[in-house]
Design an enzyme around this catalytic site. Sequence first.
Site, PDB file in Angstrom:
ATOM      1  N   ASP A 178     -15.195   8.441   9.742  1.00 37.18           N
ATOM      2  CA  ASP A 178     -14.087   7.528   9.493  1.00 37.18           C
ATOM      3  C   ASP A 178     -12.807   8.347   9.530  1.00 37.18           C
ATOM      4  OD1 ASP A 178     -14.046   4.457   8.234  1.00 37.18           O
ATOM      5  OD2 ASP A 178     -12.222   5.601   7.834  1.00 37.18           O
TER       6      ASP A 178
ATOM      7  N   ARG B 183       0.805  -1.222   0.000  1.00 36.29           N
ATOM      8  CA  ARG B 183       0.000   0.000   0.000  1.00 36.29           C
ATOM      9  C   ARG B 183       0.837   1.270   0.000  1.00 36.29           C
ATOM     10  NH1 ARG B 183      -5.115  -1.362   4.017  1.00 36.29           N
ATOM     11  NH2 ARG B 183      -5.830  -3.216   2.905  1.00 36.29           N
TER      12      ARG B 183
END
Length: 290
Positions: A159, A47
């Site tokens: 979030d 990532r």
Amino acid sequence: MPLPHYHTVGGDEDHLSPRGFKRIADLIGTEVGIKLPPAKQTMVEGRLRKRVRALGLTSLDAYSDFLFEESGIAMERVHLIDAVTTNKTDFFREPDHFDLLREQLVPDLLKTRRAGNQPLLKIWSAASSTGAEAYTLAMVLADLAAQRGDFRFSILGTDISTVVLAQGERAVYSAEMIAPVPPVMQQRYLMHARRPAGRHEVRIVPELRRLVRFARLNLMDSSYPFDSDVDVILLRNVLIYFEKSDQERVIKRLINHLRPGGYLLLGHSESMIGTADTMRPVAPAVFQKV
């Protein structure tokens, strides 16, 4: 802080040193509360390679060094968190919770509110990811409100990842992702579009989008800037990534935002978390503030 001038040479064969991975894992644990054991190193490397390329750095370890140089983390914090946080979400995930909400929790909440003035129920999806949970709630509650006609509702989705929050605000999803949505709800609450190359996407109808808002929140923050009279909070399948002490602190902060009689819903794998003195269990992974 100006970026160092490096030439990109790293690729899939590039790896973090044990020290580089530990520094990043410790940073994420401190900032976000998420545990990154050594078994997650390959996932983290995969990532972060995009960030290495975006910054023009030579390697993953150069990225790690950059984070801890002067104000590197201040520049890169949001991108790092977006990259390493896992955002697993589905529409109608753990569907028995939505059945319970419709059949028991909302009717019980309305019994305690003054009749005749269409009280506003406040629902909070505290780890909303791309918005699937928030919009599932919106569909269920919109159906119920149309049937009963005696309440209104608003939904907050929060979030830590700005990337998933942006998708929630766009409310655009692949046809595959909305497969769990019942056909009657798909007809009522989804707009269909066929993109170039035959890619089929849907968007939540504006009538529902207006009832859902999104905001960024780090659950590790010492306080949350949201209402303290929330009726239902969902924090499902997130605390399993936290240390036990952090789990307890997050739960305590969320409980402070529930009105008396309000409900906290956790993931089924988290059913033993949240058994605080102020909460009583009412169903698997469902607790009521007393």
